[in-house]
Design an enzyme around this catalytic site. Structure first.
Site, PDB file in Angstrom:
ATOM      1  N   SER A  86       0.685  -1.142   0.082  1.00 39.55           N
ATOM      2  CA  SER A  86      -0.056   0.348  -0.481  1.00 39.55           C
ATOM      3  C   SER A  86       0.839   1.041  -0.167  1.00 39.55           C
ATOM      4  O   SER A  86       1.847   1.864  -1.104  1.00 39.55           O
ATOM      5  CB  SER A  86      -0.788   0.029   0.908  1.00 39.55           C
ATOM      6  OG  SER A  86      -1.989   1.322   0.800  1.00 39.55           O
ATOM      7  N   ASP A  96      -9.440  -5.205  -4.682  1.00 39.81           N
ATOM      8  CA  ASP A  96      -8.709  -4.475  -4.059  1.00 39.81           C
ATOM      9  C   ASP A  96     -10.039  -3.195  -4.073  1.00 39.81           C
ATOM     10  O   ASP A  96      -9.727  -1.831  -5.301  1.00 39.81           O
ATOM     11  CB  ASP A  96      -7.281  -3.678  -3.942  1.00 39.81           C
ATOM     12  CG  ASP A  96      -6.970  -3.191  -3.236  1.00 39.81           C
ATOM     13  OD1 ASP A  96      -7.497  -2.344  -2.603  1.00 39.81           O
ATOM     14  OD2 ASP A  96      -5.722  -3.198  -2.877  1.00 39.81           O
ATOM     15  N   HIS A 134      -7.481  -5.891  -0.488  1.00 39.89           N
ATOM     16  CA  HIS A 134      -6.387  -5.336   0.093  1.00 39.89           C
ATOM     17  C   HIS A 134      -5.871  -6.333   1.505  1.00 39.89           C
ATOM     18  O   HIS A 134      -5.624  -6.139   1.947  1.00 39.89           O
ATOM     19  CB  HIS A 134      -6.313  -3.833   1.072  1.00 39.89           C
ATOM     20  CG  HIS A 134      -5.497  -2.955   0.713  1.00 39.89           C
ATOM     21  ND1 HIS A 134      -4.920  -2.343  -1.103  1.00 39.89           N
ATOM     22  CD2 HIS A 134      -5.024  -2.183   1.751  1.00 39.89           C
ATOM     23  CE1 HIS A 134      -3.868  -1.445  -0.068  1.00 39.89           C
ATOM     24  NE2 HIS A 134      -4.016  -1.673   0.663  1.00 39.89           N
TER      25      HIS A 134
END
Length: 652
Positions: free
Chosen positions: A201, A307, A338
């Site tokens: 991320s 995601d 995610h």
């Protein structure tokens, strides 16, 4: 078009001379007793007795305007035995804003320190696993977080320079100090400067951004669920994806020092990131895709195809740009949201990552460069591979919607159609609701489906939907989704674990100490049975029809706009149908417009370009002689998506 695999290997894998140097270096890192060329680094060095130290690296910036250069904190764990022998080693780096505020990984680990300020626990398994194998591990606190100076600017110059300066220091080009404010210098004489960056991320986003600077010494990056353009994290062609901007995110991770000093940076993040979705210079600075030509590092990219935090347009456009520039690359695509691959395919992930770093940083000839480019999850824990991704036979194919026998329930095929369909924006309805009622007239969407397929049909890459619509109000938002209509068992990507369940047992990946365990909770696939699966999605503010700055609409006037749909790789099986849905606000995935428009869709000027393996011929074969569509029924899917995350990296 992706370059041929043979040419890509010629362009990107090291020359014989470079490989020879790397092999010689690698030989110095294996035990003396080893015979022949090494193929795998082994855990022969002590983790418990590893050197643990902290350095503060000068970034050359003064983001907090205190009259001195910002220094970022760098925590290091490296093998003591190799230091004593004077052997130089490569580095694995994770630069993160989360080491103190929020934690990393499925168990939200934070850095901990002893009384001397040396790191005791380094989050995640990377140091436990790789330090005994002859690597140094470096955890960098981004500027404005934890023990670093400066300000968080959410993907801008400060964020990227935080990590780039450390690579410069590792290669002898920047200054480091033994304390945050002192003058005693620290040098990185223990490393050969060869660095690999990894992270999920925001952390992976920093890896993308640093690679896009072309910094020397960065040999590979492993971005997991990472952003490639921060505009595309917050907006989709003017449509807001979240109810806040980068100023909120900066405040979320700022250290107390940064909160006291960084009001100017916060103000810029408000003023230059308007909620209108207009493109500004702030977004240009945070667009790494435009600089893909500078990338010299190899890229091992991992992303969940469902995601809804860092949405998959981010990986699709980055991958395509890397391909155009001949960058050595590899990709894993899962059915999760995610989620880190350590938590959806743990054993295979650790093994593959180990071999990737051995090849890229130690120069080991372990064959990973000859393996398939892509691993794709077809069903929970069932994986397929592609030699090249997307496959060479993939062709953009234009499909067109047509009217059916009932309003809003139309056809999808190769032929051009005429007529119109009308729908009214309903911000209370989601893509799950639209797909569930695809075969029923509803006022909130227009749906178009193929007949049941007689052969499997594979989509691989990114799609685009071009629509011509006439609104009744001066503002309007649009959504377009592609749906696989048919029964399946998939990962429950809208559940609390976004496709995984966390259990109580643990498995261990590397060495442990009393203060830093390498043992993590086991996970399993969270499965759900569905009657339909949304496989790709995209959004837009119709006011952005002509440029990247929105304008008010004239009610009753027709506008044409193209929506970018998220990258994916999905097989619509024989017997299923492929559907296109066009609607207004996608509940909890975009914010609604100021008004509630009714929109009339001109079918003669509406189409979707989909990346079909086999192209139009494959579509014709899959739809030839197909049976009649099934009777109308409600097709259950996953639960409606939850309110979207505002934090890239927020754990389940």
């Amino acid at each position: 078009m992706p370059i041929p695999l043979s040419r890509m290997r010629l362009m990107t894998w090291r020359s014989l001379a470079t490989a020879a140097v790397a092999a010689l270096m690698a030989a110095l890192l294996v035990p003396v007793a080893a015979h022949g060329a090494p193929r795998e680094s082994a855990p022969v060095y002590s983790y418990e007795n590893a050197i643990r130290e902290s350095v503060w690296v000068d970034t050359g910036l003064d983001g907090d305007s205190d009259g001195r250069h910002d220094r970022v904190a760098v925590d290091i764990v490296r093998p003591r035995e190799l230091a004593r022998q004077g052997r130089k080693i490569p580095v694995i780096m994770d630069a993160s804003p989360y080491y103190s505020c929020c934690g990393r990984g499925n168990e939200s680990q934070k850095k901990t320190y002893d009384a001397n300020g040396h790191v005791v626990q380094m989050p995640l398994f990377y140091d436990n696993y790789f330090v005994p194998r002859g690597y140094g591990f470096v955890g960098v606190d981004l500027a404005g977080t934890d023990r670093s100076d400066g300000c968080v600017d959410v993907g801008g110059r400060s964020d990227i320079q935080s990590a780039k300066a450390v690579i410069d220091w590792l290669n002898g080009r920047a200054k480091g100090y033994t304390t945050r404010t002192g003058t005693a210098t620290a040098r990185a004489g223990w490393t050969n400067g060869r660095t690999g960056m990894i992270g999920k991320s925001w952390d992976g986003t920093i890896a993308n951004g640093v690679a896009a600077t072309g910094v020397k010494g960065l040999k590979t990056i492993v971005p997991i669920s990472a952003i490639s353009s921060w505009y595309d994290y917050y907006f989709a062609k003017g449509a807001p994806l979240y109810d806040s901007g980068p100023d909120w995110l900066s405040g979320y991770v700022d250290s107390p020092d940064a909160r006291a000093k960084c009001a100017g940076v916060q103000r810029k993040l408000v003023d230059e990131a308007p909620r209108t979705g207009d493109w500004t210079s702030l977004w240009t600075e945070r667009d790494y895709v435009k600089d893909a030509s500078k990338v010299k590092a190899s890229v091992f990219l991992v992303h969940g195809m469902q995601d809804l935090n860092v949405r998959t347009k981010n990986f699709g456009q980055w991958w395509d740009a890397l391909a155009r520039n001949g960058v050595e690359r590899k990709i894993w695509l899962s059915q999760t949201g995610h989620v880190d691959p350590f938590d959806f395919r743990r054993s295979a992930w650790v093994d593959t990552l180990h071999r990737w770093f051995d090849h890229e940083l130690l120069g080991y000839d372990n064959g990973i460069d000859h393996e398939p480019m892509a691993d794709i999850e077809r069903h929970p824990d069932q994986w397929a591979t592609s030699a090249v991704w997307p496959p060479r036979t993939t062709g953009a194919t234009t499909l067109r919607p047509g009217t059916g026998t009932r309003p809003g329930v139309g056809t999808l095929g190769l032929g051009r159609a005429s007529g119109t369909e009308t729908f009214t924006d309903d911000p209370g309805q989601s893509e799950t609701d639209w797909a569930a009622h695809i075969d029923q007239p509803t006022a909130d969407k227009a749906g178009f489906t193929t007949r049941p397929l007689t052969r499997d049909l594979r989509l691989s890459g990114s799609s685009k939907v071009t629509v011509t619509v006439t609104p009744t109000t001066s503002t309007a938002h649009l959504s377009a989704v592609l749906v696989d209509l048919g029964p399946d068992t998939i990962r429950d990507y809208t559940g609390s674990g976004e496709g995984i369940n966390t259990l109580t047992d643990r498995t261990c990946w590397g060495a442990s100490t009393a203060g830093d365990s390498s043992c993590y909770k086991v996970t399993e696939a969270a499965r759900t049975d569905v009657g339909q699966t949304v496989l790709s999605r995209g959004w837009a503010d119709l006011g952005n029809y002509a440029s990247d700055r929105g304008v008010p609409l004239t009610p009753g006037k027709a506008y044409t706009i193209t929506l970018d749909l998220a990258a994916t790789d999905h097989v619509v099986p024989k017997g299923h149908r492929l559907a296109l849905i066009v609607a207004g606000t996608d509940k909890d995935l975009i914010d609604p417009p100021a008004s509630t428009p009714t929109l009339t869709l001109d079918l003669s000027r509406t189409s979707v370009r989909v990346p079909l393996v086999g192209g139009a011929d494959a579509f014709e074969r899959a739809t030839a002689g197909s049976a009649a569509a099934p009777a109308a029924s409600v097709l259950d899917g996953v639960r409606a998506p939850r309110t979207a995350h505002r934090v890239p990296g927020e754990e389940h």
